[in-house]
Design a protein around this motif. Structure first.
Motif, PDB file in Angstrom:
ATOM      1  N   LEU A 292       0.819  -1.205   0.000  1.00  0.00           N
ATOM      2  CA  LEU A 292       0.000   0.000   0.000  1.00  0.00           C
ATOM      3  C   LEU A 292       0.858   1.262   0.000  1.00  0.00           C
ATOM      4  O   LEU A 292       0.612   2.193  -0.764  1.00  0.00           O
ATOM      5  CB  LEU A 292      -0.931  -0.004   1.222  1.00  0.00           C
ATOM      6  N   GLY A 293       1.882   1.274   0.847  1.00  0.00           N
ATOM      7  CA  GLY A 293       2.722   2.469   0.927  1.00  0.00           C
ATOM      8  C   GLY A 293       3.416   2.757  -0.390  1.00  0.00           C
ATOM      9  O   GLY A 293       3.414   3.897  -0.881  1.00  0.00           O
ATOM     10  N   TRP A 294       4.002   1.737  -0.997  1.00  0.00           N
ATOM     11  CA  TRP A 294       4.700   1.951  -2.261  1.00  0.00           C
ATOM     12  C   TRP A 294       3.736   2.337  -3.370  1.00  0.00           C
ATOM     13  O   TRP A 294       4.018   3.230  -4.179  1.00  0.00           O
ATOM     14  CB  TRP A 294       5.452   0.682  -2.643  1.00  0.00           C
ATOM     15  N   LEU A 295       2.577   1.670  -3.407  1.00  0.00           N
ATOM     16  CA  LEU A 295       1.610   1.973  -4.466  1.00  0.00           C
ATOM     17  C   LEU A 295       1.078   3.393  -4.337  1.00  0.00           C
ATOM     18  O   LEU A 295       0.916   4.107  -5.332  1.00  0.00           O
ATOM     19  CB  LEU A 295       0.459   0.960  -4.419  1.00  0.00           C
ATOM     20  N   LEU A 296       0.798   3.821  -3.110  1.00  0.00           N
ATOM     21  CA  LEU A 296       0.337   5.196  -2.898  1.00  0.00           C
ATOM     22  C   LEU A 296       1.425   6.191  -3.289  1.00  0.00           C
ATOM     23  O   LEU A 296       1.149   7.233  -3.900  1.00  0.00           O
ATOM     24  CB  LEU A 296      -0.066   5.405  -1.443  1.00  0.00           C
ATOM     25  N   ALA A 297       2.654   5.875  -2.913  1.00  0.00           N
ATOM     26  CA  ALA A 297       3.763   6.772  -3.254  1.00  0.00           C
ATOM     27  C   ALA A 297       3.895   6.899  -4.770  1.00  0.00           C
ATOM     28  O   ALA A 297       4.022   8.002  -5.301  1.00  0.00           O
ATOM     29  CB  ALA A 297       5.068   6.254  -2.643  1.00  0.00           C
ATOM     30  N   TYR A 298       3.849   5.777  -5.480  1.00  0.00           N
ATOM     31  CA  TYR A 298       4.021   5.851  -6.922  1.00  0.00           C
ATOM     32  C   TYR A 298       2.812   6.495  -7.593  1.00  0.00           C
ATOM     33  O   TYR A 298       2.952   7.185  -8.613  1.00  0.00           O
ATOM     34  CB  TYR A 298       4.276   4.469  -7.515  1.00  0.00           C
ATOM     35  N   ALA A 299       1.624   6.274  -7.032  1.00  0.00           N
ATOM     36  CA  ALA A 299       0.440   6.939  -7.579  1.00  0.00           C
ATOM     37  C   ALA A 299       0.588   8.454  -7.471  1.00  0.00           C
ATOM     38  O   ALA A 299       0.200   9.201  -8.382  1.00  0.00           O
ATOM     39  CB  ALA A 299      -0.817   6.465  -6.857  1.00  0.00           C
ATOM     40  N   ASN A 300       1.156   8.920  -6.356  1.00  0.00           N
ATOM     41  CA  ASN A 300       1.389  10.356  -6.208  1.00  0.00           C
ATOM     42  C   ASN A 300       2.444  10.850  -7.197  1.00  0.00           C
ATOM     43  O   ASN A 300       2.329  11.938  -7.761  1.00  0.00           O
ATOM     44  CB  ASN A 300       1.826  10.667  -4.780  1.00  0.00           C
ATOM     45  N   GLU A 301       3.500  10.064  -7.386  1.00  0.00           N
ATOM     46  CA  GLU A 301       4.520  10.430  -8.374  1.00  0.00           C
ATOM     47  C   GLU A 301       3.874  10.544  -9.757  1.00  0.00           C
ATOM     48  O   GLU A 301       4.151  11.484 -10.512  1.00  0.00           O
ATOM     49  CB  GLU A 301       5.619   9.370  -8.407  1.00  0.00           C
TER      50      GLU A 301
END
Length: 582
Positions: A292-301
């Motif tokens: 979840l953390g990585w996916l949210l981070a990349y979605a923001n990127e």
């Protein structure tokens, strides 16, 4: 989501591929959730009853589920790799085409490194989001919901214990997302600034070395590089904090569930197989939760990259007006009350051009002279509509420039700029940018007019690559090729901005002699700083204070215009009797 949804027009043609990749990943992840049920059957069946013969089919089923998972994840990559590469290529092509259509005033405002980063790293970020994070945001959400239902069905008490961290994790993710989005935008902007600095350093390497300023530029680079590093470390700290909570809270909940489950098994309220199945299901949900953390981070990127991309795409093109009819009686070039100020000029500053009135007759060559900073180059940039007039109008043969389609206008008006720009291409390609359909004879004539005989001595003649910015050539050679580019198409209107400034006296005389033939068959405006260039013109216009203050032949202006005499001689001329002081 509002930002990411703007990618839909590009993703729409490959939507079925994306759906297929999502389905493959969903089935692969779903097969993982079947493993706990098989384990429960093994523990409560063959293991509990010591039936080793019945163990092998179930063990084979576990192996099959593993193969299905691995195979489908491979299929997912194959399905989306080629179409998403095409999506990225299409978006990059649209961005480049947009940059060609945008007015010069846009490029004046935007650093080249910022545009470069949008066409490279931002594009890669958006493609990777469509290929992986988008798919697994959907798949992992479905797997988490399905797995949660399975745990509640296996034992609702253990399910509630295990799912307790869900609420704080949702709140934490919302807090993280808002802060990470700001950091991601700052990082991408700083990357663009760093790209600009690197590009300027490479293009200006001769100046840096000549003045020994490479250390100063290196210090600027290190400062911007440190700022980018600090931003990236800040992003890492945000992600680390989120990851610690995402990993830590579920692990604590899982430990509590294990303890409660052991007590229930001890009191015969739960079978061992069910406890094993429950724990296996909970462990299978670790990846969807931890990702979840990585996916949210990349979605923001990706959202930030999408915003940056559409910042350029949303810029308005120069509007085209309906085509107007020429006034046959008004031949040549006419400036009528032309005013101009740069779009980013402060509101309290005066216009650079303050009501230009000038008529260049058909077939006439007009020289434009004026002090440095008087607006000569700006005035010449208005003719091909590199900038739009703020007020007044410019007509070609009685037709307003704004009524002529840009493509047609730039076929009619050829320009040679004071700073000759060449591209990483052959001599032929650089010159024929002025007229792609020109014949070999026209190319040879243009090179002769520009006195570019040096081309014959180049390693491959006109097929020689001139290198980036044409820096493998001298300043005079670049200027002659730029002049050849302007005249190769035999244009009806010609604009030359101090075209001979980098030439030696001998070459200048030869170019002037050849230019006279070209100027005799066109209507031309020539920015001049030297008497020799002025003598190419039929008449001369003096630009002073944003206005045309005098028009006449060279001899007439020497007699009547102190400002002109000063410009031609380089010395302050005595005032004529009765002339007002300037």
């Amino acid at each position: 989501m509002r930002s990411l949804l703007r990618l839909w027009p590009y993703a729409r043609p490959v939507r079925w591929r994306l759906a297929g990749a999502t389905l493959a990943a969903g089935i692969a992840s779903g097969s993982v959730l079947l493993v706990p049920l098989v384990l429960r059957s093994i523990v409560d069946g063959p293991v509990a009853h010591h039936d080793y013969g019945g163990l092998w089919p179930l063990a084979g089923l576990l192996l099959l589920l593993g193969l299905i998972e691995a195979g489908l994840f491979g299929v997912r990559r194959v399905i989306v790799a080629r179409p998403l590469a095409k999506v990225e290529s299409t978006m990059r092509g649209d961005l480049f085409a947009k940059l060609q259509r945008l007015p010069v005033s846009f490029h004046d405002r935007w650093p080249s490194g910022q545009l470069l980063s949008r066409a490279t790293s931002d594009m890669f970020t958006m493609r990777l989001f469509l290929a992986f994070p988008l798919v697994f945001l959907i798949v992992n959400s479905l797997v988490f919901v399905t797995g949660s239902v399975m745990m509640l069905v296996l034992d609702w008490r253990l399910g509630l214990v295990t799912l307790t961290p869900a609420i704080p994790l949702v709140l934490l993710s919302r807090y993280f997302e808002s802060r990470y989005a700001l950091a991601a935008r700052r990082s991408q902007d700083q990357t663009g600034d760093l790209a600009t600095l690197i590009e300027e350093s490479i293009l200006g390497i001769r100046v840096l070395k000549a003045f020994g300023r490479h250390r100063t530029m290196a210090e600027r680079f290190q400062q911007q590089n440190r700022e980018l590093r600090e931003t990236e470390l800040g992003k890492a700290r945000l992600l680390a904090n989120l990851w610690a909570m995402i990993v830590g809270l579920p692990e604590i909940a899982l430990g509590c569930a294990l303890a409660v489950g052991a007590v229930l098994v001890a009191h015969d309220e739960l079978t061992t197989g069910t406890l094993v199945a429950f724990l296996s299901t909970a462990l299978a949900l670790r990846w969807p939760v931890e990702s979840l953390g990585w996916l949210l981070a990349y979605a923001n990127e990706a959202a930030t990259a999408t915003d940056r991309y559409f910042e350029v795409m949303d810029e308005p093109d120069d509007p085209e007006r309906p085509s107007g009819n020429p006034v046959a009686a008004d031949r040549g070039i006419r400036f009528s009350g032309v005013r101009f100020r740069y779009p980013d000029a402060p509101a309290d500053t005066p216009d650079l051009l303050c009501g230009i009135d000038l008529h260049i007759r058909s077939g006439e060559t007009m020289a434009l002279v004026g002090a440095t900073g008087s607006g000569k180059t700006t005035l010449t940039a208005l003719l091909p509509r590199l900038y739009e007039v703020t007020g007044g109008s410019i007509t070609l043969d009685g037709r307003d420039l704004r009524d002529i389609p840009r493509q047609r206008l730039r076929e009619l008006v050829a320009v040679a700029f004071e700073e000759p720009t060449l591209f990483s291409a052959t001599v032929r390609e650089n010159v024929l940018m002025g007229a792609p359909g020109a014949s070999p004879e026209q190319l040879a004539t243009a090179l002769h007019t520009a006195q570019a005989a040096f081309v014959e001595k180049l390693p491959a003649g006109v097929e020689t690559q001139v290198g980036e910015q044409g820096l493998s050539l001298s300043g005079g050679q670049r200027q002659r090729l730029a002049l050849a580019r302007a005249v190769v198409g035999e244009p009806g209107f010609l604009v030359l901005d101090d075209p001979l400034s980098a030439l030696d006296v001998h070459t200048e005389a030869l170019v002037e002699q050849a230019l006279r033939q070209v100027l005799g068959s066109t209507t031309a405006l020539v920015v001049a700083h030297r008497p020799s260039t002025v003598l190419l013109a039929d008449r001369v216009a003096v630009l002073d204070g944003g206005r045309i203050t005098a028009v006449g032949t060279h001899q007439e202006l020497l007699k009547s215009s102190p400002a002109y005499r000063e410009l031609m001689s380089g010395e302050s001329a005595p005032l004529l009797e009765g002339s007002p002081a300037r």
